[in-house]
Write an enzyme that holds these catalytic residues in place. Structure first.
Site, PDB file in Angstrom:
ATOM      1  N   CYS A  58       5.980   5.921   4.790  1.00 45.29           N
ATOM      2  CA  CYS A  58       4.833   5.151   4.295  1.00 45.29           C
ATOM      3  C   CYS A  58       4.070   5.850   3.170  1.00 45.29           C
ATOM      4  O   CYS A  58       3.093   5.318   2.654  1.00 45.29           O
ATOM      5  CB  CYS A  58       3.889   4.800   5.437  1.00 45.29           C
ATOM      6  N   HIS A 105      -1.189 -10.423  -2.094  1.00 43.55           N
ATOM      7  CA  HIS A 105      -0.353 -10.070  -3.245  1.00 43.55           C
ATOM      8  C   HIS A 105      -1.008  -9.011  -4.135  1.00 43.55           C
ATOM      9  O   HIS A 105      -0.907  -9.053  -5.358  1.00 43.55           O
ATOM     10  CB  HIS A 105       0.061 -11.313  -4.033  1.00 43.55           C
ATOM     11  N   HIS A 160       0.854  -1.194   0.000  1.00 41.05           N
ATOM     12  CA  HIS A 160       0.000   0.000   0.000  1.00 41.05           C
ATOM     13  C   HIS A 160       0.887   1.240   0.000  1.00 41.05           C
ATOM     14  O   HIS A 160       2.100   1.158   0.125  1.00 41.05           O
ATOM     15  CB  HIS A 160      -0.986  -0.001   1.178  1.00 41.05           C
ATOM     16  N   GLU A 189       0.274  -5.214  11.168  1.00 46.12           N
ATOM     17  CA  GLU A 189       0.925  -4.713   9.964  1.00 46.12           C
ATOM     18  C   GLU A 189       2.390  -5.142   9.972  1.00 46.12           C
ATOM     19  O   GLU A 189       2.973  -5.428   8.935  1.00 46.12           O
ATOM     20  CB  GLU A 189       0.792  -3.191   9.912  1.00 46.12           C
ATOM     21  N   HIS A 192       3.652  -5.286   3.436  1.00 43.03           N
ATOM     22  CA  HIS A 192       3.640  -5.867   4.779  1.00 43.03           C
ATOM     23  C   HIS A 192       3.206  -7.316   4.699  1.00 43.03           C
ATOM     24  O   HIS A 192       2.445  -7.702   3.807  1.00 43.03           O
ATOM     25  CB  HIS A 192       2.650  -5.126   5.690  1.00 43.03           C
ATOM     26  N   HIS A 238       5.002   0.317  -0.349  1.00 44.77           N
ATOM     27  CA  HIS A 238       5.740  -0.655   0.449  1.00 44.77           C
ATOM     28  C   HIS A 238       4.788  -1.772   0.841  1.00 44.77           C
ATOM     29  O   HIS A 238       3.574  -1.633   0.738  1.00 44.77           O
ATOM     30  CB  HIS A 238       6.341   0.015   1.694  1.00 44.77           C
TER      31      HIS A 238
END
Length: 148
Positions: A23, A73, A14, A134, A29, A27
């Protein structure tokens, strides 16, 4: 009254448009979602689910269909931000993009997850908590008792 919790994992990227830190960049998680429901175990001796509050497999089907299969994904981008243009380009190239109508923070993701899961649970089962990790050390938590 018994509570059951099932854990799910998914890999999602996201970007947080307008954020003042790292952020803001795309990137990913390794999310871990814990879903907790409550109810009373079946006492019906003719019920194949005798002794169960809810079959863990039934909960798994709901969460996988509505959440994991969608987010895993994929990249989550706010459709109300300039990221929509980037997302459309990625889609055209065959990437898995999910447009959200919210800033895709863990907090907003968990609220969206509540809205997706809650109506699909059997009428005798209550959603009582969600925890969305996260990272290993950072998570958002939703509790039904805080939202009544």
């Amino acid at each position: 009254m018994i509570r059951l919790t099932k854990a799910f994992t998914f890999e999602t990227a996201h970007a947080l448009h307008g954020y003042d830190g790292k952020c803001k960049n795309i990137h990913g998680h390794s999310y871990k979602l814990f879903v907790t429901v409550k109810g009373t175990p079946s006492e019906d001796t003719n019920d194949v689910k005798l002794g169960m509050v809810m079959d863990f497999g039934d909960l798994k089907k709901i969460v996988n269909k509505e959440i994991v299969n969608l987010f895993d994904h994929a990249i989550l981008l706010n459709e109300n931000s300039p990221h929509k243009t980037l997302g459309e380009k990625l889609l055209a190239e065959g990437h898995n993009v999910v447009f959200t109508d919210y800033q895709p923070s863990a907090e907003n993701m968990i609220l969206w997850i509540v809205d997706k899961i809650k109506p699909l649970l059997p009428t005798n089962i209550d959603l009582v908590a969600l925890k969305l990790h996260e990272t290993e050390n950072s998570y958002a938590e939703w509790l039904a008792e805080d939202n009544q």
